[in-house]
Design a protein around this motif. Structure first.
Motif, mmCIF file in Angstrom:
data_model
loop_
_atom_site.group_PDB
_atom_site.id
_atom_site.type_symbol
_atom_site.label_atom_id
_atom_site.label_comp_id
_atom_site.label_asym_id
_atom_site.label_seq_id
_atom_site.Cartn_x
_atom_site.Cartn_y
_atom_site.Cartn_z
ATOM 1 N N SER A 2 -3.604 4.998 -45.287
ATOM 2 C CA SER A 2 -4.725 4.536 -46.094
ATOM 3 C C SER A 2 -5.804 5.607 -46.199
ATOM 4 O O SER A 2 -5.853 6.547 -45.406
ATOM 5 C CB SER A 2 -5.319 3.269 -45.467
ATOM 6 N N LEU A 3 -6.700 5.423 -47.178
ATOM 7 C CA LEU A 3 -7.808 6.355 -47.332
ATOM 8 C C LEU A 3 -8.720 6.303 -46.117
ATOM 9 O O LEU A 3 -9.204 7.332 -45.646
ATOM 10 C CB LEU A 3 -8.600 6.019 -48.596
ATOM 11 N N ALA A 50 -0.846 11.359 -51.635
ATOM 12 C CA ALA A 50 -0.240 10.583 -50.556
ATOM 13 C C ALA A 50 -0.647 9.116 -50.619
ATOM 14 O O ALA A 50 0.163 8.218 -50.347
ATOM 15 C CB ALA A 50 -0.632 11.176 -49.205
ATOM 16 N N ILE A 51 -1.888 8.860 -51.009
ATOM 17 C CA ILE A 51 -2.390 7.489 -51.063
ATOM 18 C C ILE A 51 -1.841 6.744 -52.279
ATOM 19 O O ILE A 51 -1.592 5.543 -52.218
ATOM 20 C CB ILE A 51 -3.935 7.503 -51.067
ATOM 21 N N ASN A 52 -1.643 7.455 -53.384
ATOM 22 C CA ASN A 52 -1.193 6.802 -54.618
ATOM 23 C C ASN A 52 0.324 6.754 -54.771
ATOM 24 O O ASN A 52 0.840 5.889 -55.488
ATOM 25 C CB ASN A 52 -1.801 7.521 -55.829
ATOM 26 N N ARG A 53 1.028 7.656 -54.133
ATOM 27 C CA ARG A 53 2.477 7.746 -54.323
ATOM 28 C C ARG A 53 3.221 6.447 -54.011
ATOM 29 O O ARG A 53 4.133 6.064 -54.768
ATOM 30 C CB ARG A 53 3.045 8.889 -53.475
ATOM 31 N N ARG A 76 -10.410 3.179 -54.233
ATOM 32 C CA ARG A 76 -9.995 4.309 -53.387
ATOM 33 C C ARG A 76 -10.119 5.630 -54.150
ATOM 34 O O ARG A 76 -10.633 6.616 -53.607
ATOM 35 C CB ARG A 76 -8.547 4.106 -52.917
ATOM 36 N N ASN A 77 -9.636 5.642 -55.372
ATOM 37 C CA ASN A 77 -9.654 6.891 -56.133
ATOM 38 C C ASN A 77 -11.074 7.301 -56.520
ATOM 39 O O ASN A 77 -11.378 8.496 -56.587
ATOM 40 C CB ASN A 77 -8.754 6.757 -57.362
ATOM 41 N N ALA A 78 -11.936 6.326 -56.785
ATOM 42 C CA ALA A 78 -13.340 6.653 -57.069
ATOM 43 C C ALA A 78 -13.992 7.267 -55.834
ATOM 44 O O ALA A 78 -14.808 8.193 -55.948
ATOM 45 C CB ALA A 78 -14.092 5.404 -57.515
ATOM 46 N N VAL A 189 -6.702 16.966 -61.089
ATOM 47 C CA VAL A 189 -5.511 16.320 -60.520
ATOM 48 C C VAL A 189 -5.829 14.917 -60.018
ATOM 49 O O VAL A 189 -5.073 13.963 -60.260
ATOM 50 C CB VAL A 189 -4.926 17.179 -59.384
ATOM 51 N N THR A 190 -6.958 14.758 -59.324
ATOM 52 C CA THR A 190 -7.331 13.448 -58.797
ATOM 53 C C THR A 190 -7.544 12.438 -59.923
ATOM 54 O O THR A 190 -7.121 11.280 -59.819
ATOM 55 C CB THR A 190 -8.620 13.558 -57.953
ATOM 56 N N SER A 191 -8.170 12.869 -61.001
ATOM 57 C CA SER A 191 -8.418 11.978 -62.129
ATOM 58 C C SER A 191 -7.121 11.559 -62.803
ATOM 59 O O SER A 191 -6.940 10.389 -63.164
ATOM 60 C CB SER A 191 -9.342 12.663 -63.141
#
Length: 208
Positions: A2-3, A50-53, A76-78, A189-191
């Motif tokens: 997790s984040l 890793a968190i989104n995969r 999480r991504n924000a 990349v994150t976006s």
């Protein structure tokens, strides 16, 4: 992973890379400064992937396990994007505040990044409010499209920065350019990862 469990490592990376950059600027070690900045970008992107995969592997399963998976993924991504902006702000303030190097625009860019980081954290907070309209599907769709727009804007800015030759600049803005390159790459990349996650979960929702 997790984040939340990665936050201590990411904070350590932020502190360590900025410390190396400050030392590198003090000794005019440009490649070391750039390497430290890019190290942060690589680790931030790795954490995001890793968190989104796991969601990408089976979005439908993610939705079954958590009906609010899209909402939680957006939060999480924000947070990760906010960390990138916060790193950029801290790096610029530290480099120009703790060394003899001075660049007039440092406070402007540093403040702008800090404000954007704060705005993103405010967005995260609103998503956590059960009464917030930002939790609607439409609002989440818009936020995903804004993430893509951010990726496009950052990519264009990166292209302009590289093509202008500023990475080879000997002026006082050279450390800031390293921050812009590394932070820009991390944001692109994150976006994109954030938007992909959202639209995968969106399709999984429609298909159920």
């Amino acid at each position: 992973m997790s984040l939340q469990s990665r936050i201590p490592l990411l904070v350590l990376v932020i502190v360590a890379t900025i410390a190396v950059m400050v030392g590198a600027v003090s000794f005019d070690a440009k490649y070391t400064c750039l390497g430290a900045a890019l190290s942060f970008a690589i680790i931030a992107v790795d954490a995001t992937f890793a968190i989104n995969r796991p969601i990408w592997i089976d979005p439908a399963a993610a939705m079954r396990a958590d009906p609010e998976a899209a909402l939680h993924a957006s939060r999480r991504n924000a947070r990760l994007m906010a960390l990138v902006y916060a790193w950029g702000a801290l790096a610029i303030f530290a480099v120009y505040g703790l060394t003899e190097l001075w660049w007039f625009h440092s406070w402007q860019y540093g403040s702008a990044m800090a404000l954007i980081a704060g705005a993103l954290l405010g967005f995260v907070h609103m998503l956590g409010d059960r009464e917030s309209q930002f939790r609607s599907q439409t609002a989440l769709d818009v936020s995903a499209m804004l993430a893509m727009a951010q990726a496009a804007a950052a990519a264009i800015a990166l292209g302009m920065l590289v093509s202008s030759g500023k990475l080879a600049s000997l002026k006082a803005d050279w450390p800031a350019n390293h921050v812009f390159v590394a932070g820009g790459l991390a944001l692109v990349v994150t976006s994109v990862i954030s938007a992909i996650t959202h639209f995968k979960l969106r399709r999984a929702t429609v298909g159920t």
